[in-house]
Write an enzyme that holds these catalytic residues in place. Structure first.
Site, mmCIF file in Angstrom:
data_model
loop_
_atom_site.group_PDB
_atom_site.id
_atom_site.type_symbol
_atom_site.label_atom_id
_atom_site.label_comp_id
_atom_site.label_asym_id
_atom_site.label_seq_id
_atom_site.Cartn_x
_atom_site.Cartn_y
_atom_site.Cartn_z
ATOM 1 N N CYS A 33 0.833 -1.203 0.000
ATOM 2 C CA CYS A 33 0.000 0.000 0.000
ATOM 3 C C CYS A 33 0.868 1.255 0.000
ATOM 4 C CB CYS A 33 -0.897 0.046 1.239
ATOM 5 S SG CYS A 33 -1.925 -1.393 1.507
ATOM 6 N N ASP A 464 19.586 36.399 -13.591
ATOM 7 C CA ASP A 464 19.327 37.298 -14.711
ATOM 8 C C ASP A 464 18.929 38.669 -14.185
ATOM 9 O OD1 ASP A 464 16.804 36.907 -13.772
ATOM 10 O OD2 ASP A 464 16.003 36.041 -15.618
#
Length: 498
Positions: A33, A464
């Site tokens: 499970c 950037d």
């Protein structure tokens, strides 16, 4: 494996965050499970733990019918790592073993089959064949539930070599026959469109799905992508043909609704894997948000945008070309340039879906296009001076205009064609970065963007202009955001975005 005390605490609280990280098998029932399964808590002495669903199946356990552990989100570990095991796991998930066998996987990675089997068995509890078999079983279950294909066609579409192998695998994994599996999960009256597969792509909450789809929609290239009424569509170049995927947010559900249009249903596994990479669905977002949320600079940003994911990309080569063509030009012009490339050299779809009419040009078409003396549509728009002293040269170097693109694009496609730069799920990220940086005019920002979006590297920080402005205002130190630099970058980019 994780600490056993943490395992049992997760099982007692039914914590879904651990789904996909490990699997719980119960020796008295023969069932495995998810940790969050709602079934009765087993006795501790009857529990065995496995790192993968395939490992549980190899040891004779079958999947639970209540929690469907084989359909849990994948482990985020394979995106964070670039070693041999992680690269092998990514290639297996992409369906390479089904197409080329274990020999093809070993050849692609440059190791012997025996050595590869030994490494995978030691770390994930199953060899490459067992891992691929578990994946084929899950693909077959999806086809049985979501299509009207004859059962015999499902077997070969899922990658099985024979009907007998298909039947034996379904019986072992799901303790039933393919026909009964279909009858139990897909009523006869359920409508079905031929060639269309409806699927659910689970993820670990939190996740801001609408924001991610809008982000992909803002960068959509006409012809291969479309965003309308909250649904994002795009075309895919797949191993056996083309495809189109439509992704939609489902409120109050921990999955993304996915509609897949395929020329060849054998491409289902590859299409699903590309969608998961595109949406960053395997991330452990609670751990990421908790780490970044504790930072004094990023804390308010994380609180304002919980569940912010890193948008991925299904085709690294396409992303590299798009990155080069989009440099130093306004976004609208870049999309128009890419749309022209798609309309001229892309492959038209047999059956368009909405405004998605083509696929991005494949490598042979890109080579022909890049070798043309006038493949660049024209000079780039002038770039205005940047405040704070961070101009274009800081990020990428000099001369990032039309002349540089005329050098970079042919070099990029030639390197891809000759194998000097390999951009696929099994590539080593360090070699990818080094190969891209060797190309003329392709700088660190472009290489970092490919690693972040196409390879799912969670620790890529891109300084950037927008990020540098944010750092200048906050005086933050990016080094303290590792190993989640990619997510920190997304939060900084999101400042001021709609």
């Amino acid at each position: 494996m994780v600490d056993e005390e943490a395992v049992y605490a997760a099982m007692r609280s039914r914590d879904p965050r651990f789904d996909g990280w490990f699997y719980v098998a119960v020796t008295t029932t023969g069932i495995y499970c998810r940790p969050s399964c709602p079934a009765v808590m087993p006795s501790r002495r009857n529990v065995r733990l496995f790192p993968t669903a395939a490992a549980a199946q190899v040891n004779g356990y079958r999947a639970c019918k209540r929690c469907r552990p084989d359909a849990a989100p994948g482990s985020p570990e394979w995106n964070a790592r670039g070693d041999l095991v992680a690269r092998a796991m990514r290639l297996i998930a992409d369906g390479l073993v089904d197409r080329e066998g274990v020999a093809g996987l070993a050849a692609r990675l440059g190791y012997s089959e025996r050595h590869l089997h030994r490494l995978l068995t030691a770390e994930v509890g199953a060899g490459p064949q067992a891992l691929a078999r578990a994946q084929r079983a899950q693909t077959a279950r999806t086809l049985l539930e979501c299509t009207g294909l004859p059962v015999s066609d499902v077997a070969f579409a899922a990658g099985f070599a024979s009907i007998r192998q298909f039947n034996d695998t379904i019986r072992q994994v799901y303790a039933t026959t393919p026909t009964r599996l279909r009858q139990a999960t897909r009523p006869d009256h359920l409508p079905h469109t031929p060639g269309v597969i409806a699927s659910r792509l689970p993820y670990r909450p939190p996740m801001d799905v609408p924001a991610l789809l809008r982000r992909l929609g803002r960068d959509a290239v006409p012809g291969i992508e479309e965003y309308t009424e909250g649904t994002y569509r795009r075309s895919l170049l797949l191993p056996h043909g083309t495809g189109v995927v439509a992704l939609r947010h489902v409120p109050s559900a921990a999955y993304v609704a996915c509609e897949i249009h395929l020329e060849d249903v054998r491409d289902l596994t590859a299409a699903v894997r590309r969608c998961r990479r595109l949406l960053d669905l395997d991330a452990d977002q609670r751990a990421i948000d908790a780490f970044l949320g504790a930072d004094p600079v990023l804390g308010p940003l994380v609180a304002a945008r919980p569940g912010l994911r890193v948008p991925g990309h299904p085709d690294p080569a396409e992303l590299a070309v798009r990155t080069v063509l989009s440099r130093r030009v306004p976004a609208e012009r870049a999309r128009a340039r890419l749309a022209g490339l798609v309309a001229t050299h892309g492959r038209p779809l047999t059956t368009p879906v909405g405004q998605v009419t083509h696929t991005f040009p494949d490598l042979p078409a890109l080579i022909c296009w890049a070798r043309r003396p006038a493949h660049d549509p024209g000079p780039a728009a002038p770039v205005p001076p940047a405040p704070y002293g961070f101009g274009p040269r800081c990020a990428e170097g000099r001369g990032a205009g039309a002349a540089e693109r005329r050098r970079t694009l042919p070099a990029l496609v030639e390197a891809l064609a000759e194998g000097e730069v390999v951009l696929d799920a099994g590539a080593d990220p360090r070699e990818v970065r080094a190969g891209l940086l060797r190309l003329p005019g392709l700088g660190p920002r472009a290489a970092s963007l490919v690693l972040m979006r196409a390879f799912g590297d969670p620790d890529v920080f891109i300084p950037d202009l927008a990020v540098r402005r944010a750092l200048h205002r906050t005086r933050a130190r990016p080094s303290r955001w590792s190993p989640w630099g990619s997510y920190a970058t997304q939060h900084l980019w999101a400042v001021g975005s709609p």
